[in-house]
Every structure is written in C-alpha cells, then in structure tokens.
Motif scaffolding. Sequence first.
Motif, PDB file in Angstrom:
ATOM      1  N   VAL A  61     -10.149 -18.188   5.606  1.00  0.00           N
ATOM      2  CA  VAL A  61      -8.949 -19.007   5.384  1.00  0.00           C
ATOM      3  C   VAL A  61      -8.423 -19.577   6.704  1.00  0.00           C
ATOM      4  O   VAL A  61      -7.925 -20.705   6.746  1.00  0.00           O
ATOM      5  N   PHE A  62      -8.580 -18.827   7.795  1.00  0.00           N
ATOM      6  CA  PHE A  62      -8.045 -19.278   9.091  1.00  0.00           C
ATOM      7  C   PHE A  62      -8.906 -20.361   9.735  1.00  0.00           C
ATOM      8  O   PHE A  62      -8.484 -21.018  10.670  1.00  0.00           O
ATOM      9  N   HIS A  63     -10.132 -20.492   9.267  1.00  0.00           N
ATOM     10  CA  HIS A  63     -11.063 -21.424   9.916  1.00  0.00           C
ATOM     11  C   HIS A  63     -11.337 -22.650   9.065  1.00  0.00           C
ATOM     12  O   HIS A  63     -11.345 -23.766   9.571  1.00  0.00           O
ATOM     13  N   TYR A  64     -11.540 -22.435   7.771  1.00  0.00           N
ATOM     14  CA  TYR A  64     -11.965 -23.554   6.927  1.00  0.00           C
ATOM     15  C   TYR A  64     -10.994 -23.848   5.786  1.00  0.00           C
ATOM     16  O   TYR A  64     -11.340 -24.574   4.851  1.00  0.00           O
ATOM     17  N   ALA A  65      -9.803 -23.266   5.878  1.00  0.00           N
ATOM     18  CA  ALA A  65      -8.672 -23.678   5.020  1.00  0.00           C
ATOM     19  C   ALA A  65      -8.902 -23.554   3.516  1.00  0.00           C
ATOM     20  O   ALA A  65      -8.396 -24.372   2.753  1.00  0.00           O
ATOM     21  N   GLN A  66      -9.646 -22.536   3.112  1.00  0.00           N
ATOM     22  CA  GLN A  66      -9.688 -22.281   1.665  1.00  0.00           C
ATOM     23  C   GLN A  66      -8.394 -21.558   1.296  1.00  0.00           C
ATOM     24  O   GLN A  66      -8.300 -20.320   1.390  1.00  0.00           O
ATOM     25  N   ALA A 145     -14.573 -12.137   6.277  1.00  0.00           N
ATOM     26  CA  ALA A 145     -14.720 -12.356   7.725  1.00  0.00           C
ATOM     27  C   ALA A 145     -16.133 -12.855   7.972  1.00  0.00           C
ATOM     28  O   ALA A 145     -17.095 -12.080   7.982  1.00  0.00           O
ATOM     29  N   PHE A 146     -16.265 -14.171   8.125  1.00  0.00           N
ATOM     30  CA  PHE A 146     -17.591 -14.783   8.220  1.00  0.00           C
ATOM     31  C   PHE A 146     -17.398 -16.215   8.711  1.00  0.00           C
ATOM     32  O   PHE A 146     -16.587 -16.950   8.175  1.00  0.00           O
ATOM     33  N   LEU A 147     -18.139 -16.604   9.767  1.00  0.00           N
ATOM     34  CA  LEU A 147     -17.892 -17.927  10.342  1.00  0.00           C
ATOM     35  C   LEU A 147     -18.858 -19.014   9.880  1.00  0.00           C
ATOM     36  O   LEU A 147     -18.731 -20.164  10.271  1.00  0.00           O
ATOM     37  N   GLY A 148     -19.824 -18.664   9.062  1.00  0.00           N
ATOM     38  CA  GLY A 148     -20.712 -19.707   8.523  1.00  0.00           C
ATOM     39  C   GLY A 148     -19.914 -20.599   7.584  1.00  0.00           C
ATOM     40  O   GLY A 148     -18.931 -20.156   6.991  1.00  0.00           O
ATOM     41  N   VAL A 149     -20.361 -21.847   7.482  1.00  0.00           N
ATOM     42  CA  VAL A 149     -19.616 -22.752   6.608  1.00  0.00           C
ATOM     43  C   VAL A 149     -20.214 -22.745   5.201  1.00  0.00           C
ATOM     44  O   VAL A 149     -21.245 -23.341   4.946  1.00  0.00           O
ATOM     45  N   ARG A 150     -19.545 -22.009   4.344  1.00  0.00           N
ATOM     46  CA  ARG A 150     -19.855 -21.960   2.909  1.00  0.00           C
ATOM     47  C   ARG A 150     -18.654 -21.308   2.240  1.00  0.00           C
ATOM     48  O   ARG A 150     -17.800 -20.734   2.929  1.00  0.00           O
ATOM     49  N   ALA A 197      -3.274 -25.994   0.631  1.00  0.00           N
ATOM     50  CA  ALA A 197      -2.481 -25.889   1.857  1.00  0.00           C
ATOM     51  C   ALA A 197      -2.836 -27.017   2.826  1.00  0.00           C
ATOM     52  O   ALA A 197      -1.973 -27.563   3.511  1.00  0.00           O
ATOM     53  N   ALA A 198      -4.113 -27.398   2.872  1.00  0.00           N
ATOM     54  CA  ALA A 198      -4.570 -28.416   3.815  1.00  0.00           C
ATOM     55  C   ALA A 198      -3.872 -29.761   3.611  1.00  0.00           C
ATOM     56  O   ALA A 198      -3.658 -30.500   4.570  1.00  0.00           O
TER      57      ALA A 198
END
Length: 355
Positions: A61-66, A145-150, A197-198
């Motif tokens: 949520v902190f990185h890709y705004a889901q 907690a995962f930084l891959g984009v999916r 939120a975005a």
Amino acid sequence: MLPIEVQRAPTPKPKPSTEGLGFGKYFTDHMFRMDYSPDRGWHQARILPHGPLGLDPGASVFHYAQAVFDGSKVFRGKDGQLRAFRITDHCKRLASSAERLSMASVPHEVAREAIEALVKVDADWVPNAPATSLYVRPVVIASEAFLGVRPSDKYIFYVILSPVGSYFSNGAEPVRIWVEQRYTRAAPGGLGGAKAAANYAAGLQAAVDAKKRGYAQVLWLDALEHKHIEEVGTMNLFLRIGDEIITPPLEGTFLPGITRESALTLLRDWGMKVSERKLSIDELREAHKKGQLREVFGTGTAAVISPVGALGFQDGELKIGDGKVGEVSQRLYDTLTGIQYGTVPDTHGWMTVIK
Ligand SMILES: *Cc1c(COP(=O)(O)O)cnc(C)c1O
C-alpha cells in the motif's frame, strides 16, 4: 453471521462536545479489522480498540497505492433510533472499488455486518445535536511486504468511525469554486470511477492552488479536452439551467455518488426535468450570459448538498443565482436530511435501523 471477536477498550475516551466536532477530527473507541490471505481468504474478524495497524514498511500500500475506501453516515433520529443511509449501496461500491484496483474485495454483506456490529459497540458515540452524525469509513489496503509490481497477496479491511458536525460551520453557505483548466484528476480508463486513495492524491495540488486564489475547491473538467464539466472537489456536480437540472453522465472518470443517485431519484419523483448529459464550459458561460444559470451545487455524503455561489476563471468570475442557496438545492438538502433523521418518510427504503 460472521463470527466477530470483540475486545473492548479498557478505558473509553471522553466524548468531544458536539459544537466543535468538525469533520473527521475525532475517532470513537473501537475499530473493526479483518485480514485476507490467499489460503485463508478473509479471516479473523474482530472489533478492537482504535489504534495502530502495525504494517511492515514494505507493505505494498505504501509503494503502489492499492488502497480504497468508502464513506457513509449513521444518524440519531429525533426518536433516538440509529439509522444508516444506503449502507448496502456503500458496501457494494467498496467492493467494486477494490476490484478495479485488483484487490481482494470484501463481500458487501460481510462489510455491512462489520459496520453494523461496530456501530452497535460504539453506539453512544453517535451524536444527537442537529446536523451531526457518525461518519463510517471502511478501508481496504494491501498489506503484503513485497516490492515486486503485482497485486498484493494480503489485505486488511478495517472500519473506523468519526462523530462529525455539520460540514459547514454556518449552515450551507454557497462556496466559491475555481474552474481548473490545468490539472486533471482522472482520465478515461483510469481510476476515477473507484473511490481510490490515489485519486485524492492527484487532486490535492489543484485544491491547494485554488485556496491560494481564495477559492474553496475546484471544478474539474474532463482530462482530454478541458471542456466538459465533471465534478466539484470530491463531490458530484449538478447545474440548473432554466428549468433543466443537469448532471454529467457516468462514464468512469468520476465516482457514481450515492448522494448523486439519491438526488436524481428525488428530482424525478418531483417531476422535474432532469438530464444526465455532458455540459461544456461554453454552454455554461452562454447560459450565464442569458441569465439562465440558476443553481450549481455539489452532492456527497459529507456535506449532502453544497451550493456553489461563484465560479472563478482566469478572466473573471461568474456569480450564480442571487448568491443565496438555490431553491432546488435547499429542497434536496431538507428532504435528504429529513429522510436521514427520520422526519421525512423513507419511501425508497434507503434507511436501515441499527439496533
Ligand atoms: C465520495 C465521492 C463522491 C460522493 O459520493 P457519495 O456516495 O455521494 O458520498 C463524489 N466524488 C468523489 C470523487 C468521491 O470520492
């Protein structure tokens, strides 16, 4: 029935006075929380003291705004009963917002049970002064907690509650709105139709700039041509030109507001001429020139009806009507709030008594 574990707050917080409630400044004693993982689905429904969620800094949520949310209200009627406004519709919208962002969505029946159970636990937080209510904010966020984009594998659904006052401190005074011709909020094919939120992040800069110019909010135009009217701030928009009441059609670039839909239903009940159609800034200016632009107002849960008194452009300002609250705006406000507080018959089955 969803099994919900209840862990009560050891010491209830003091309640704020109803005069200074404002909007979203105070939270009640409890919140609802439920977690999602692929193997267990939604699980561990619980009501616990309002407090931190405990997220990993890598949570997506902190990185890709889901992140999606909704907002509805519970009212204390003159008869003391608690009534929620169009709760199922709000829960269905939360589910469709989550789907648009490829998130695990909460079945609307489950979200509704969660909200009703939480409101019952914090029932004494529903204020009873005129024009006050309990604002309900359900939220879904990606927690893996995962930084891959999916899309994230894990989610948290939580609900928090906030006692709120009248959105306007001195009743519904018409506000001045800046017609935004530079920034856009949501383009066709984007997230505009979801309560994401975005979308709010995308709109903040324009609102800040408008405030600097002395305007309360912005009027958003379409992202492609900057020509057609879409929304006002974070509210849907209505205009009255002559005897026609116009609101832009739902085409995915802005939210299908539940207050919008309620206003359309009432206007049609009253036999008024209502059009869901595109309206350009040129047509608006032309109508104003001919003295036919009689009312402009926003609709949304927080303010219900928000009358617009003036529209600001680079080359000057258009005054709407006589600067007072228009007759249709006032009638909609009185009827909708009457239904919400139980003083006007609820002929459409919009209210749910919570007991
Ligand atoms: C929430 C919201 C609205 C109003 O919807 P209601 O269901 O009437 O509260 C309108 N536009 C945007 C962008 C919103 O986020």
